[in-house]
Design an enzyme around this catalytic site. Structure first.
Site, PDB file in Angstrom:
ATOM      1  N   ALA A 286       0.823  -0.884  -0.079  1.00 14.34           N
ATOM      2  CA  ALA A 286      -0.131   0.195  -0.112  1.00 14.34           C
ATOM      3  C   ALA A 286       0.631   1.453   0.019  1.00 14.34           C
ATOM      4  CB  ALA A 286      -0.858  -0.140   1.391  1.00 14.34           C
ATOM      5  N   GLY A 289       0.596   5.011  -0.466  1.00 21.76           N
ATOM      6  CA  GLY A 289      -0.889   4.964  -0.549  1.00 21.76           C
ATOM      7  C   GLY A 289      -1.802   5.671  -1.365  1.00 21.76           C
ATOM      8  N   GLY A 290      -0.802   5.991  -2.509  1.00 28.22           N
ATOM      9  CA  GLY A 290      -1.748   6.454  -3.383  1.00 28.22           C
ATOM     10  C   GLY A 290      -3.125   5.845  -4.024  1.00 28.22           C
ATOM     11  N   ASP A 311       1.809  -2.925   4.364  1.00 27.08           N
ATOM     12  CA  ASP A 311       3.101  -2.806   3.726  1.00 27.08           C
ATOM     13  C   ASP A 311       4.028  -3.192   4.951  1.00 27.08           C
ATOM     14  OD1 ASP A 311       5.518  -1.647   2.262  1.00 27.08           O
ATOM     15  OD2 ASP A 311       3.816  -0.969   0.933  1.00 27.08           O
ATOM     16  N   ASP A 339       5.154  -8.403   6.364  1.00 27.80           N
ATOM     17  CA  ASP A 339       5.615  -8.733   5.308  1.00 27.80           C
ATOM     18  C   ASP A 339       4.580  -9.636   4.783  1.00 27.80           C
ATOM     19  OD1 ASP A 339       6.806 -10.212   3.439  1.00 27.80           O
ATOM     20  OD2 ASP A 339       8.688 -10.285   4.225  1.00 27.80           O
ATOM     21  N   CYS A 416       3.977  -0.796 -12.428  1.00 26.73           N
ATOM     22  CA  CYS A 416       4.160   0.264 -13.162  1.00 26.73           C
ATOM     23  C   CYS A 416       5.269  -0.263 -13.924  1.00 26.73           C
ATOM     24  CB  CYS A 416       4.510   1.322 -12.297  1.00 26.73           C
ATOM     25  SG  CYS A 416       5.775   1.484 -11.115  1.00 26.73           S
TER      26      CYS A 416
HETATM   27  C1  LIG Z   1       4.797   0.126  -6.166  1.00 29.49           C
HETATM   28  S1  LIG Z   1       4.854   0.112  -4.546  1.00 29.49           S
HETATM   29  C2  LIG Z   1       3.132   0.129  -3.994  1.00 29.49           C
HETATM   30  C3  LIG Z   1       2.731   1.759  -4.321  1.00 29.49           C
HETATM   31  C4  LIG Z   1       1.351   2.093  -3.668  1.00 29.49           C
HETATM   32  N1  LIG Z   1       0.166   0.793  -3.884  1.00 29.49           N
HETATM   33  C5  LIG Z   1       0.695   3.534  -4.053  1.00 29.49           C
HETATM   34  O1  LIG Z   1      -0.156   3.551  -4.765  1.00 29.49           O
HETATM   35  O2  LIG Z   1       1.004   4.234  -3.413  1.00 29.49           O
HETATM   36  C6  LIG Z   1       5.267  -1.400  -3.884  1.00 29.49           C
HETATM   37  C7  LIG Z   1       5.155  -1.444  -2.173  1.00 29.49           C
HETATM   38  O3  LIG Z   1       5.270  -3.079  -2.183  1.00 29.49           O
HETATM   39  C8  LIG Z   1       5.884  -3.186  -0.756  1.00 29.49           C
HETATM   40  N2  LIG Z   1       6.237  -4.351  -0.546  1.00 29.49           N
HETATM   41  C9  LIG Z   1       7.303  -4.911  -1.147  1.00 29.49           C
HETATM   42  N3  LIG Z   1       7.539  -6.359  -0.764  1.00 29.49           N
HETATM   43  C10 LIG Z   1       6.329  -6.472   0.365  1.00 29.49           C
HETATM   44  C11 LIG Z   1       6.053  -7.310   1.198  1.00 29.49           C
HETATM   45  N4  LIG Z   1       6.722  -8.601   1.113  1.00 29.49           N
HETATM   46  N5  LIG Z   1       5.200  -7.215   1.795  1.00 29.49           N
HETATM   47  C12 LIG Z   1       4.293  -6.243   1.803  1.00 29.49           C
HETATM   48  N6  LIG Z   1       4.693  -4.970   1.191  1.00 29.49           N
HETATM   49  C13 LIG Z   1       5.967  -5.331   0.248  1.00 29.49           C
HETATM   50  C14 LIG Z   1       6.905  -2.061  -0.897  1.00 29.49           C
HETATM   51  O4  LIG Z   1       7.490  -1.538   0.508  1.00 29.49           O
HETATM   52  C15 LIG Z   1       6.256  -1.082  -1.490  1.00 29.49           C
HETATM   53  O5  LIG Z   1       5.899   0.117  -0.636  1.00 29.49           O
END
Ligand SMILES: C[S@@+](CC[C@H](N)C(=O)[O-])C[C@H]1O[C@@H](n2cnc3c(N)ncnc32)[C@H](O)[C@@H]1O
Length: 469
Positions: A286, A289-290, A311, A339, A416
């Site tokens: 998340a 949070g966007g 997250d 996680d 993305c």
């Molecule tokens: C693309 S970003 C998400 C952007 C978000 N959805 C937004 O719209 O602002 C990917 C996110 O996945 C999280 N992430 C990566 N591996 C993870 C895991 N094993 N468990 C939970 N979150 C994870 C990262 O910390 C990162 O914040």
């Protein structure tokens, strides 16, 4: 010295120091820019950012030209001066050729005049920030750099080596794109990535208008508040393009939560969730949070019944927490630090939260190949082997996310990235697995390719969980 010159010099020297740091440590550009000296005015700050972005965006092309001109690379601070001058030359050549489109002689004269100024300025800065010997080197090199930076773009069917150098991308990445997309789309993608990113904001009119219960108060001053004029309609509902030079007015709107900096591509994942009033949403990757805010803001009144944002523990959680605090309406909002691959279930239980949701969003970490215009240093960090690593992690995350979807509910997988290995291939592997194929049906998919959509790239897939496997 005029006021503008004084401002520009403060910004130039700061940009030069930040580029030196980038060359030394290859720090991420966003964290590097957080180190802009506090004493700079907003104008100097944005000028400094503009130069740092420009150098990193054109790094491959300028460095390749410098390699032709200098046998032994000078120390980082002198290289930073040369790179900055190289970027200024690229800009000057583009401006001169645009202004003198019908008059080549006028364009050449304009470029020659600009080159003299750029050489003089770089030499003066090198004298001040480096040494007299380095200033002499800068003088000789920047003069020879000028014609190289003014060279026109390679022909449309140029090979990967020429394209990679001119458009400043790793050659292996250009080859990969040529294979996946073909010559013309690759060329358009490279051109796209070399332009400055437009700043889009989403006007959170529901935020401004609704009370804590998600109702629009009668006669509310905010209820019909249109965005200010410097936010121009983008053509994508709810998204506005911010005119440059309005940071001072935009910042309080962002802080209050009335506006959120967000690319229109993000709507694809949120729309794919097909959220209805009273539903529950689990956003599993998340932060910051966007998409969670977007989902909460755009679900029909009275809004989501429950929004759970999860997250990994770490620095991004603070931004997520801050952003979630701006959600108004009927949603019960919960933040979970866990996680997804190991302790998400236990963490949800510990918080007394459900283990099955109407909609689950997995906005997975990826190569960022759809947002390279915005994340200008991503191309220099990415390695070819990363695609395989990302795809493995994405598939594991998708399997973990699937466990939280209620029967009949939706699972939206989004990235993305524009790379097939992180999109179609991950979803195909999931659907070919026993857990995926027996329990879910692929219902919808959408790809945004920047050269077609006119905004960031993205991949979005909606999987519906069968009621009975
Ligand atoms: C693309 S970003 C998400 C952007 C978000 N959805 C937004 O719209 O602002 C990917 C996110 O996945 C999280 N992430 C990566 N591996 C993870 C895991 N094993 N468990 C939970 N979150 C994870 C990262 O910390 C990162 O914040």
């Amino acid at each position: 010295m005029s006021n503008v010159n004084r401002l520009e010099k403060g910004a130039w020297a700061s940009a030069m120091r930040l580029i030196t740091r980038w060359l030394e440590q290859r720090e991420r550009v966003d964290s590097l820019l957080a180190a802009v000296p506090a004493g700079l005015s907003p104008i100097e700050r944005s000028r400094c950012q503009y130069w740092v972005y420009g150098v990193v965006r054109h790094f491959g092309r300028i460095q390749a030209a410098l390699d032709q001109l200098i046998a032994h690379s000078p120390r980082f601070s002198t290289r930073a001066v040369l790179l900055l001058a190289g970027y200024e030359l690229i800009e000057a050549a583009a401006t001169a050729s645009a202004a003198g489109a019908d008059d080549t002689a006028a364009a050449e004269a304009a470029f020659t005049g600009q080159t003299a100024k750029i050489v003089h300025h770089a030499v003066e800065q090198a004298k001040r920030l480096a040494s007299p010997a380095e200033a002499r080197l800068v003088n000789a090199v920047v003069r020879k750099l000028a014609p190289l930076m003014a060279r026109p773009a390679p022909p449309r069917l140029a090979g990967p080596e020429l394209l990679a150098t001119y458009f400043s991308h790793p050659e292996w990445l250009v080859r990969r794109w040529l294979l996946q997309f073909g010559a013309e789309p690759t060329r358009r993608l490279l051109e796209w990535n070399q332009e400055s990113a437009r700043v889009f904001v989403r006007w959170r009119q529901n935020f401004a208008a609704n009370d804590a219960a998600g109702r629009t108060p009668a006669g509310s001053a905010d209820s019909a508040a249109p965005p200010p004029e410097f936010l121009r309609p983008s053509g994508w509902a709810g998204f506005y393009e911010a005119d440059s030079g309005h940071w001072a007015e935009l910042e309080p709107l962002l802080k209050s939560g009335a506006a959120y900096v967000q690319d229109p591509s993000t709507r694809l994942a949120v729309e794919a969730l097909e959220l209805r009033a009273g539903e529950s949403l689990l956003d599993l990757c998340a932060a910051p949070g966007g998409k969670a805010l977007f989902a909460a803001d755009t679900t029909a009144a009275p809004g989501l019944a429950q929004l759970v944002a999860l997250d990994l523990p770490g620095a991004r959680i603070d931004r997520l927490k801050e952003n979630l605090s701006t959600i108004k309406g009927a949603s019960q909002v919960a933040l979970v630090q866990a996680d997804l691959l190991t302790d998400a279930r236990a963490a949800l239980r510990e918080h007394g939260l459900p283990l099955a949701y109407d909609a689950v969003l997995l906005d997975a970490p990826c190569s960022n190949t759809g947002v390279m215009r915005r994340r200008i240093d991503a191309r220099w960090r990415l390695q070819e082997r990363d695609f395989r690593k990302h795809a493995q992690q994405q598939l594991s995350l998708l399997h973990a996310a699937a466990r939280f979807v209620a029967p009949g509910g939706r699972l939206v997988y989004s990235t993305c990235s524009i790379d097939a290995d992180e999109n179609e291939a991950v979803v195909r592997a999931f659907m070919q697995s026993r857990a995926g194929g027996s329990a879910f049906a692929l219902e919808h998919s959408a790809m945004s390719y920047p050269w077609e959509s006119g905004h960031d790239g993205a991949g979005v897939f909606r999987l519906r969980k069968k009621r009975e496997p």
